[in-house]
Each structure stands twice: as structure tokens, then as C-alpha cells.
Design an enzyme around this catalytic site. Structure first.
Site, PDB file in Angstrom:
ATOM      1  CD  GLN A 137      -2.714   1.169   2.522  1.00 19.98           C
ATOM      2  OE1 GLN A 137      -2.175   1.431   3.601  1.00 19.98           O
ATOM      3  NE2 GLN A 137      -4.006   0.896   2.429  1.00 19.98           N
ATOM      4  CE1 TYR A 179      -2.399   8.907   6.980  1.00 26.62           C
ATOM      5  CE2 TYR A 179      -4.045   7.283   6.326  1.00 26.62           C
ATOM      6  CZ  TYR A 179      -3.158   7.784   7.271  1.00 26.62           C
ATOM      7  OH  TYR A 179      -3.044   7.174   8.498  1.00 26.62           O
ATOM      8  NE  ARG A 181      -8.629  -1.019   3.025  1.00 26.48           N
ATOM      9  CZ  ARG A 181      -8.641  -1.306   4.325  1.00 26.48           C
ATOM     10  NH1 ARG A 181      -7.785  -0.724   5.144  1.00 26.48           N
ATOM     11  NH2 ARG A 181      -9.503  -2.174   4.802  1.00 26.48           N
ATOM     12  NE  ARG A 222      -9.967  -4.057  14.068  1.00 24.04           N
ATOM     13  CZ  ARG A 222     -11.069  -3.392  14.405  1.00 24.04           C
ATOM     14  NH1 ARG A 222     -11.128  -2.779  15.588  1.00 24.04           N
ATOM     15  NH2 ARG A 222     -12.092  -3.322  13.584  1.00 24.04           N
ATOM     16  CB  CYS A 225      -3.997  -3.293  17.834  1.00 19.90           C
ATOM     17  SG  CYS A 225      -5.700  -3.213  17.214  1.00 19.90           S
TER      18      CYS A 225
END
Length: 367
Positions: A97, A152, A199, A311, A340
């Protein structure tokens, strides 16, 4: 189960339809080089039965970000090649990615807006993605995934929150332009025989942000531009809180109070939109897929083509094999406590807190 059968698209031949989704591990070193623990993490999931491992966000630019994996220079290629070789040896394919992020200050909360980026900045960003794709191929990755989700740079361009009034704004086509131009540049460099996907956030979950009304149209634009797959995430915007702390963040890292399959409607909506234009590129679902049976139901219903898991397999690398072998009672189960995520926010090695406690208990029992 059909999700355990092989599938092929573009240059990828996967042994099954199960994808280990990208999640920052903080296991790269301070400069961004691959480390042994990072290789071990992905090899464990390859051994655990995944058909495809999509490596965590890998920086296409040299800008400060602690322990972020990088691909912005040729010097990173040898370490990345060592990792892809190790994963391929286990019969698993590997994509990476690619991520670009604007300037921001964690201390003050200031974040550069895409409206502030000049044409020169945009051209540099495009070149960084194209050059990084070339490096990814040299490093042995079977494809790349453009990070156009969450908070982002690329996701900020395609969002309704982008208020640019030039060719990189105004309407959906304009907001998608930077991504389609990156795709055009990549294809010129690597040709049509290399897998390039993206994505996106199927919904952004912030006021004024994208919903399925926009993302279905975006998916169609991307498919026409030559994307080979679309992985569907959600939320992750910083407009309602930094670093996945607001509601949008809780939808990205779906919390325990949300139902299983809480984001299946997003992949289903995007899959249907792609069918409308005659596109059969794979759609990856994510968001609390309960188990393999649940994944099979999603696939059989035509709501996704690939089943994304993160996860649950962070908690137990053998999440797949234990189910296939009928050892479900042995699975270390993810509780969606997001311990996490807390470690990620502290720039600590992102491991499952439940798995760590189980390991401590087992170690104590042996002593």
C-alpha cells in the site's frame, strides 16, 4: 468453501480469496527500512493461510513519520525484496500500500489542506507514486495499492470536503483527477501486466464528506481508469479528531459496539455500481468479518469478491488454518477493544494485547 478456492485477476494468481489487510505495525526502523520482526509478521500470516498479503502503508515521500515503512528511495528495495521473497516462499502473493501524506503538526493539530497544494506540489506527488510503483515491482511485490482512504492526501482530494475550484476540484471527475493521472503515469511506466488497485473509504462518516452516493461514482471512474481492484474501508478522517479518535475513526477501526459485517453494505454498493458499467474488477470487503462462514456468505451474495481480514489475524496468525482444521476453540479471538490502535497512537509495536496476555499466561504455566 468457494472463498478458499484459487482466483486470478491481472497478474495475480491467489490460492484463495482471503486478504491480510494493511495496518501500520510500527515495526519498520526509524528510517523506514524493513526489519526482521516485520518480515516475521507477514511470513506468519502467509503460513496462516492468506492468499494475499497487502503490506501496510509504505511512504512514497521522505517526510517525518515515526517507524513508517518507506519506498521513496532505491535504498529501500533490498529489504523489501527480502520480505517479498520470504512471503512468496510460503505460497502467498504480496502487494504494498503506497501512501502520501500532507504536512501536519501533532502538537497543534494543524494540517495542510489539499487546497493549499500548488500544481508543482501535485506533480511531485504524482511522480512519487509512479516512481514508488516502479520500485515496488523491482522489490518483488505482485502489485501495489494506492492509499486513497482515510485522512491522507489522495483521499482528501477525492472527498467532497475538497473545495478546490480548479481542475483538481469542482466535481467528482476533478476531485478524482490526481488519482486517474497517477494511474495513467503508472501504466506508461509498468505496462498493463502489473496489478494496481486502490483502497477507498466507502463512507467518510464526517459532516459534508463522501457517502455511497459519491463513492459509487468514484469507483466507476477508477475502474474506467484501469484500477485492478478496489478495497473498501470506511471513515478514518481527521476532521472530527486526530489519529482515529473521533466517530469517523471508530468506524474505520470498527469497535466492539458495532455489529459484525458493519461495512458490508459499502462493498455491496460499490460492487453493484461496478456491475452497472460492466466492470468485474474485484472488490475487497472489510469491517468485522466474523469468520470464514461469514466471509463465504458475503461472497455468495455477490457483495464482495475478496474477504479482507486484519485484527482477527493480528490476534491469531492461524485464524484461517484453525477454522479450516476444525480447531475454532483454539483461536485467540479479537475483542475489537482497539488496544492495537492505542499502541499505534503511541508509535509502539502494534501487537494484539489479548494475544500478548495469552502468551504471558502460557509462559507462566510452563515455568
Amino acid at each position: 468453501m468457494k472463498i478458499l478456492e484459487p482466483v486470478k485477476f491481472r497478474n495475480l494468481e491467489l490460492r484463495n480469496r482471503l486478504v491480510w489487510l494493511p495496518a501500520v505495525s510500527c515495526l519498520a526502523d526509524e528510517v523506514g527500512f524493513v526489519t526482521d520482526p516485520l518480515i516475521e509478521r507477514h511470513v506468519a500470516r502467509a503460513k496462516g493461510g492468506f492468499g494475499l498479503i497487502d503490506v501496510e502503508a509504505c511512504g512514497v515521500l521522505d517526510r517525518k513519520s515515526p517507524n513508517l515503512l518507506r519506498i521513496c528511495d532505491d535504498k529501500f528495495i533490498p529489504g523489501l525484496k527480502e520480505m517479498t521473497d520470504a512471503v512468496h516462499a510460503e505460497g502467498c502473493k504480496m502487494t504494498v500500500q503506497l501512501i502520501h501524506y500532507v504536512k501536519q503538526s501533532v502538537r497543534t493539530g494543524w494540517k495542510q489542506a489539499v487546497e493549499d497544494l500548488s500544481y508543482e506540489d501535485i506533480e511531485e506527488c504524482k511522480r512519487q507514486f509512479i516512481d514508488s510503483t516502479i520500485r515496488a515491482r523491482k522489490a518483488g511485490f505482485d502489485g501495489v495499492e494506492l492509499h486513497v482512504a482515510h485522512g491522507y492526501t489522495l483521499s482528501s482530494f477525492i472527498s467532497l470536503l475538497n473545495k478546490r475550484t480548479d481542475k483538481y476540484g469542482r466535481n467528482t471527475e476533478g476531485r478524482c483527477r490526481i488519482v486517474t493521472e497517477i494511474m495513467e503515469g503508472i501504466r506508461k511506466e509498468v505496462g498493463d501486466d502489473y496489478c494496481v488497485g486502490c483502497r477507498i473509504s466507502g463512507e467518510e462518516f464526517v459532516m459534508g464528506g463522501n457517502t455511497l452516493k459519491q463513492t459509487t461514482e468514484i469507483a466507476q471512474i477508477f475502474a474506467r481508469a484501469g484500477m485492478d481492484f478496489i478495497s473498501v474501508s470506511a471513515g478514518g478522517k481527521t476532521e472530527d479528531g486526530p489519529w482515529y479518535t473521533g466517530y469517523s475513526g471508530s468506524r474505520c477501526m470498527a469497535t466492539a459496539n458495532l455489529p459484525y459485517g458493519c461495512h458490508v453494505y459499502l462493498s455491496a454498493g460499490i460492487k453493484e455500481a461496478l456491475r452497472e458499467i460492466g466492470s468485474d474488477i474485484p472488490v475487497v470487503v472489510s469491517g468485522k468479518v466474523k469468520d470464514l462462514k461469514h466471509g463465504e456468505e458475503i461472497f455468495e451474495a455477490g457483495k464482495a469478491d475478496l474477504i479482507g481480514i486484519c485484527r482477527p489475524a493480528l490476534a491469531d496468525p492461524e485464524w484461517i488454518t484453525k477454522q479450516v482444521e476444525g480447531r475454532e476453540k483454539e483461536i485467540i479471538k479479537c475483542l475489537y477493544c482497539n488496544g492495537c490502535l492505542v499502541r499505534d497512537q503511541k508509535h509502539e509495536a502494534v501487537n494484539c494485547v489479548i494475544a500478548d496476555k495469552v502468551a504471558e499466561r502460557n509462559a507462566a504455566g510452563r515455568n
